[in-house]
Scaffold this motif. Structure first.
Motif, PDB file in Angstrom:
ATOM      1  N   GLY A  26      -4.924  -0.285   1.759  1.00 47.27           N
ATOM      2  CA  GLY A  26      -6.128  -0.337   0.933  1.00 47.27           C
ATOM      3  C   GLY A  26      -7.135   0.741   1.275  1.00 47.27           C
ATOM      4  N   GLY A  27      -6.841   1.545   2.297  1.00 41.99           N
ATOM      5  CA  GLY A  27      -7.806   2.551   2.740  1.00 41.99           C
ATOM      6  C   GLY A  27      -7.668   3.894   2.037  1.00 41.99           C
ATOM      7  N   LYS A  78      -4.624  -0.284   7.741  1.00 45.23           N
ATOM      8  CA  LYS A  78      -4.887   0.860   6.856  1.00 45.23           C
ATOM      9  C   LYS A  78      -4.621   0.537   5.384  1.00 45.23           C
ATOM     10  CE  LYS A  78      -4.288   4.731   9.953  1.00 45.23           C
ATOM     11  NZ  LYS A  78      -3.853   6.118   9.966  1.00 45.23           N
ATOM     12  N   GLU A 102     -11.318  -5.979   3.634  1.00 43.94           N
ATOM     13  CA  GLU A 102     -11.833  -4.931   4.524  1.00 43.94           C
ATOM     14  C   GLU A 102     -11.211  -5.055   5.920  1.00 43.94           C
ATOM     15  OE1 GLU A 102     -16.064  -5.069   4.834  1.00 43.94           O
ATOM     16  OE2 GLU A 102     -16.116  -3.294   6.123  1.00 43.94           O
ATOM     17  N   LYS A 126      -5.885  -3.243  -3.382  1.00 42.76           N
ATOM     18  CA  LYS A 126      -6.816  -4.257  -2.861  1.00 42.76           C
ATOM     19  C   LYS A 126      -6.656  -5.644  -3.499  1.00 42.76           C
ATOM     20  CE  LYS A 126     -10.349  -1.309  -0.865  1.00 42.76           C
ATOM     21  NZ  LYS A 126     -11.690  -0.735  -1.015  1.00 42.76           N
ATOM     22  N   THR A 173      -7.718  -3.798   5.891  1.00 43.81           N
ATOM     23  CA  THR A 173      -7.713  -2.333   5.909  1.00 43.81           C
ATOM     24  C   THR A 173      -7.944  -1.804   7.329  1.00 43.81           C
ATOM     25  OG1 THR A 173      -8.589  -2.331   3.671  1.00 43.81           O
ATOM     26  CG2 THR A 173      -8.717  -0.268   4.868  1.00 43.81           C
ATOM     27  N   CYS A 204       0.857  -1.189   0.000  1.00 46.29           N
ATOM     28  CA  CYS A 204       0.000   0.000   0.000  1.00 46.29           C
ATOM     29  C   CYS A 204       0.890   1.235   0.000  1.00 46.29           C
ATOM     30  CB  CYS A 204      -0.904  -0.011   1.229  1.00 46.29           C
ATOM     31  SG  CYS A 204      -1.839   1.511   1.456  1.00 46.29           S
TER      32      CYS A 204
END
Lengths: 386, 284
Positions: B168-169, B166, B159, B175, B162, B136
């Motif tokens: 992928g946020g 964090k 999800e 993702k 994340t 990320c």
């Protein structure tokens, strides 16, 4: 503990006068306004009056007022309704700082193949009108630009925008949820085609909103299944809420001066004192060109949620553009669009006042906030590094 | 509004061990202003090698401050070896749980502790460095970190990853990569837990199919992929295994050879001696 409410851009207290006119509609006045008897007919009269009250505040004709379930529905209906009525046009122009009710609607349409143009803003949160002029063309079905920003209170020059858009053949929609009742509007002289407003932002009830549709605007019905609301939005009317929003609009017109004098003064005092007493605090958004009730202040090196929870201990309500309060991981899209540095965006707090706030409440905040900021600064690993 | 436990609110409003230890033996700094939270942990050891004093400074929300406070309580009095066993799960459990979207605060605590221990072990010379490859880019999270959090907390969805790291946020571009990491770890786990049937045993239909699938995945597909092809299991009817060739293999002149000498031979080798392979044609 007494609640001290500085979060009026989120929602506002229902005015006692509003509640009073609503109550009978939950008990003895339960008739259906469409019925062919005077018991129902009297409700139709009340709705007619409410429609006129809304029209008077906006300076338009009552036939141009459509009641909806709220600001979000009005925004959805405006954009999708115009798209549907103008199938040959494939482009929508909006801004990066819109409320999600507009931004998400546009992005949904983007996945269906429409072209979305999101106009940027400068450091003060203002639009570049030359860019708007460049981007609106014959293929543009709708331009959706908010009247005033919910986070910063920055007001866009809607009449200038309307002049630019009207020459292009596109329909102009404005989300005026934050503006109505806070600044004077007069649609009779305006080239705005569609305007959204919400009941609960101006001391009316939740679950009711309005879409103003200028006569002659091509827009498809958004709920079918009945003749109500000129066939644009079918379904038996939310009678109590409609009567309530009518009264709220009447009161808003009456208190418009108060909003722009007394409330504005309270806001200015709050802002000046906080900026003076809290180290590394900064105002976000254009200082002059904004709503009289809103201030958005960043406290650098501390985080917004922590500030809010400590204010909450004193019964003080406000909101923040920090990532943590929303459950997302990035700070507010408005702060990012304005280019507010992350250091400041995570610590941004919005105070939004109303005519129900008093000077004592402002003084209480001015007393309680600086120690909270100092306490969190002592916890922060960034403060002593400078 | 978040539902915080009383314990979280207590450690947020009355944080323990705030500040910086003078002349620390170990210092750990993680996070940044841009990320929305950051933690600086400092500790000092006594002559028996136990953590005698530990302090923190945190920029972040209530759960970040509470997690940091609890971390200092958890490791005080422990040796380095003992302290290094503290996981993010322990921090969250000590607080009576955190909202799912706030689990990354407990992970930040554990990361800071690791960084501080590493700093101590290298004599203060080495600054904490990220291990592995960045997955990320928005929040600077590496594959190693993601793998570890998945394993320690038994995560199964992107999800959740994340919420914990964090990753992928931000833009969300990583993702698919996170999903790959989850898949590979879950695949390994399934292998550990499920006793795979062996050739030579009497197989049930389900066992047979799973053995065929496994053989295709592990023995056959990699060989075909090397030539730009692929294979898909369509059906199993008794001894008959129906497959479809994809990519470069579909329409290849030597496909028949591939079917007999690669697919059928491998399946006979790993599953059952009398397997017959048939190819499903594209248009069937």
């Amino acid at each position: 503990m007494k609640t001290i409410y500085f979060d009026n851009n989120a929602t506002s207290r229902v005015a006692p006068e509003v509640l009073e006119v609503m109550l009978p509609l939950f008990s003895e006045l339960y008739g259906n306004p469409s019925s062919m008897h005077s018991f129902g007919g009297q409700i139709a009269q009340m709705i007619k009056k409410a429609r006129q009250q809304v029209a008077d505040l906006l300076g338009c004709d009552s036939s141009e007022i459509i009641f909806t379930s709220g600001g979000t529905e009005s925004d959805n209906a405006a954009i999708k309704g115009v798209i549907e009525a103008n199938p040959q046009k494939r482009k929508i122009v909006t801004t990066r700082v819109e409320h999600p009710a507009v931004l998400s609607t546009c992005r949904e349409l983007e996945t269906l193949g429409f072209t979305i143009v999101e106009l940027g803003v400068d450091r003060q949160g203002n639009l570049d009108l030359d860019e708007l002029k460049e981007r609106v063309d014959a293929n543009t079905a709708v331009v959706s630009i908010m009247y005033a920003n919910n986070e910063t209170g920055v007001i866009f020059p809607m009449e200038k925008i309307a002049e630019i858009v009207s020459g292009s053949g596109a329909v102009l929609h404005t989300d005026a949820v934050q503006a109505v009742g806070k600044i004077p509007l007069n649609l009779s002289k305006s080239k705005i085609d569609l305007l959204s407003l919400s009941g609960h932002k101006l001391h009316g009830p939740k679950g009711i909103g309005v879409l103003y549709i200028k006569k002659g605007t091509r827009i498809s019905p958004f709920i079918v299944g009945g003749h109500q609301e000129s066939g644009k939005r079918a379904g038996t009317e939310n009678t109590a809420a409609i009567v309530g929003i009518g009264k709220a609009c009447e009161l808003a017109a009456k208190f418009l001066d108060d909003e722009n004098t007394r409330v504005k003064k309270l806001r200015d005092k709050l802002e000046e004192e906080i900026l003076k007493t809290c180290p590394d605090s900064k105002l976000n958004g254009d200082k002059k060109n904004r709503l009289p009730n809103t201030t958005n202040i960043s406290f650098e090196f501390v985080e917004g949620e922590a500030i809010l929870l400590m204010l909450d201990k004193f019964g003080i309500c406000a909101s923040s553009g920090s990532a943590c309060t929303s459950g997302s991981l990035e700070p507010s899209h408005v702060m990012r669009a304005m280019g507010v540095p992350f250091t400041a965006a995570h610590g941004s707090i919005r105070f939004s006042l109303s005519r129900y706030n008093t000077e004592e409440e402002v003084d209480f905040l001015i007393e309680k906030l600086p120690p909270i900021i100092n306490r969190l600064r002592q916890l922060s690993p960034f403060v002593n590094k400078k | 509004m978040w539902e915080y436990t009383d314990k979280v609110m207590d450690h947020f409003l009355n944080p323990r061990n705030v500040g910086e230890v003078e002349n620390p033996d170990g210092t750990g700094e993680v996070g940044s202003l841009a990320c929305g939270d950051a933690l600086k942990l400092t500790f000092k050891l006594d002559k028996n090698g136990k953590i005698a004093d530990v302090k923190f400074k945190t920029f972040g929300c209530a759960s970040a401050i509470a997690s940091s406070s609890v971390l200092t309580e958890l490791i005080k009095g422990k040796t380095i070896a003992e302290a290094s066993k503290v996981t993010n799960k322990e921090i969250a459990e000590y607080l009576g749980g955190l909202p799912e979207q706030k689990m990354h605060c407990s992970v930040m605590g554990r990361e800071a502790l690791e960084a501080a221990i590493e700093n101590y072990q290298t004599g203060g010379s080495k600054k904490h460095q990220l291990e592995g490859k960045i997955v990320c880019t928005c929040f600077g999270v590496t594959d190693k970190e993601i793998e570890r959090v998945i394993k320690e907390n038994n995560l199964t969805t992107v999800e959740q990853v994340t919420n914990f790291t964090k990753a992928g946020g931000g833009c969300g571009g990583c993702k698919p990569k996170i999903q790959e990491i989850i898949d590979s770890i879950r695949g390994q786990k399934e292998k550990q837990h499920v006793q795979m049937p062996q050739k030579g045993q009497k197989l049930t239909n389900i066992q047979k199919i799973s053995l065929i699938e496994r053989t295709i995945n592990e023995q056959i597909r990699p060989a075909l992929r090397a030539d730009g092809g692929d294979i898909e299991l369509v059906d199993v009817e008794g001894k008959k295994v129906i497959v479809a060739l994809r990519g470069m293999c579909a329409g290849c002149k030597t496909a028949e050879f591939t079917m007999k000498d690669v697919v059928e031979a491998r399946l006979r080798e790993f599953v059952c001696d009398d397997i017959v392979v048939e190819e499903q044609k594209e248009n069937q």
